[in-house]
Design a protein around this motif. Structure first.
Motif, mmCIF file in Angstrom:
data_model
loop_
_atom_site.group_PDB
_atom_site.id
_atom_site.type_symbol
_atom_site.label_atom_id
_atom_site.label_comp_id
_atom_site.label_asym_id
_atom_site.label_seq_id
_atom_site.Cartn_x
_atom_site.Cartn_y
_atom_site.Cartn_z
ATOM 1 N N LEU A 123 41.402 48.349 41.199
ATOM 2 C CA LEU A 123 39.972 48.613 41.236
ATOM 3 C C LEU A 123 39.180 47.494 40.580
ATOM 4 O O LEU A 123 38.195 47.005 41.124
ATOM 5 C CB LEU A 123 39.672 49.948 40.566
ATOM 6 N N PHE A 124 39.624 47.047 39.407
ATOM 7 C CA PHE A 124 38.898 45.973 38.713
ATOM 8 C C PHE A 124 39.025 44.649 39.455
ATOM 9 O O PHE A 124 38.087 43.839 39.475
ATOM 10 C CB PHE A 124 39.382 45.851 37.265
ATOM 11 N N GLN B 198 30.840 38.348 49.615
ATOM 12 C CA GLN B 198 29.525 38.904 49.916
ATOM 13 C C GLN B 198 29.079 38.539 51.327
ATOM 14 O O GLN B 198 28.590 39.385 52.072
ATOM 15 C CB GLN B 198 28.490 38.412 48.889
ATOM 16 N N LEU C 10 36.432 44.811 42.117
ATOM 17 C CA LEU C 10 35.089 44.606 41.573
ATOM 18 C C LEU C 10 34.841 43.126 41.315
ATOM 19 O O LEU C 10 33.741 42.623 41.552
ATOM 20 C CB LEU C 10 34.895 45.435 40.299
ATOM 21 N N ARG C 11 35.853 42.414 40.806
ATOM 22 C CA ARG C 11 35.709 40.959 40.600
ATOM 23 C C ARG C 11 35.517 40.258 41.933
ATOM 24 O O ARG C 11 34.710 39.335 42.054
ATOM 25 C CB ARG C 11 36.944 40.406 39.884
ATOM 26 N N LEU D 32 34.126 41.408 44.581
ATOM 27 C CA LEU D 32 32.794 41.680 45.129
ATOM 28 C C LEU D 32 31.744 40.702 44.629
ATOM 29 O O LEU D 32 30.708 40.524 45.262
ATOM 30 C CB LEU D 32 32.374 43.115 44.804
ATOM 31 N N LYS D 33 32.008 40.038 43.503
ATOM 32 C CA LYS D 33 31.061 39.047 42.966
ATOM 33 C C LYS D 33 31.197 37.699 43.672
ATOM 34 O O LYS D 33 30.290 36.879 43.585
ATOM 35 C CB LYS D 33 31.288 38.876 41.458
#
Length: 140
Positions: free
Chosen positions: A104-105, A117, A108-109, A111-112
Motif C-alpha cells: 500500500l505504501f 500521474q 502511495l509513493r 502515485l506521486k
C-alpha cells in the motif's frame, strides 16, 4: 452467285451474317450514336496513360517520393523502436527484481511519480471518451 460465294472468304461471310442480326445492328447504332463520347473518353484515357507512364519511368521523381516516404516513416519507426526497447527493459527489470509485491505504501509513493500521474490521467481520459461514445450510441 456461286462464283461470288467461292471468291469471298468464309470469315467475311460469317461477319456479314453477324451484321444481319437485329441485335448486332442495334448495338452498332448505339456505338455510332456514342462515338463522340467514346472518342473523348479514349482521349482522356490516353492522356492519363501518358502521364502515368511518365511518372512511372521518371527515376528522379521515384527517388524523391521514396525519400519523402522515408522522412515520414523514420520518426514513427524510431518512436516505435524506443517504446519497444523501453518495454523490453521494463520487463527485464521486473524479471530480475526480487521484490515480492508492491504494498500500500509503495503504491502511495508511486502515485506521486509524474509519469504515473500522466498514465492515470490518460487512462481516465480514455475511459471518459469511451463512456461518452457509448452514451451517444445509446441516444441514437
Amino acid at each position: 452467285m456461286s462464283e461470288t460465294t467461292q471468291t469471298i472468304p468464309r470469315e467475311s461471310i460469317d461477319v456479314l451474317d453477324q451484321l444481319m442480326k437485329p441485335e448486332v445492328q442495334q448495338s452498332l447504332t448505339v456505338l455510332v450514336e456514342n462515338l463522340p463520347k467514346l472518342a473523348e473518353l479514349v482521349t482522356i484515357l490516353t492522356k492519363t496513360y501518358d502521364v502515368v507512364q511518365n511518372v512511372v519511368t521518371d527515376q528522379v521523381l521515384i527517388e524523391d517520393i521514396k525519400g519523402g516516404m522515408e522522412e515520414f516513416v523514420k520518426p514513427i519507426q524510431e518512436g516505435a523502436k524506443g517504446i519497444a526497447s523501453a518495454a523490453i527493459e521494463a520487463n527485464d527489470r521486473v524479471q530480475t527484481a526480487q521484490t515480492a509485491s508492491i504494498g500500500l505504501f509503495g503504491m502511495l509513493r508511486m502515485l506521486k511519480d509524474p509519469q504515473v500521474q500522466k498514465a492515470l490521467q490518460l487512462s481516465q481520459a480514455f475511459l471518459d471518451v469511451l463512456a461518452e461514445r457509448r452514451s451517444q450510441k445509446e441516444q441514437h
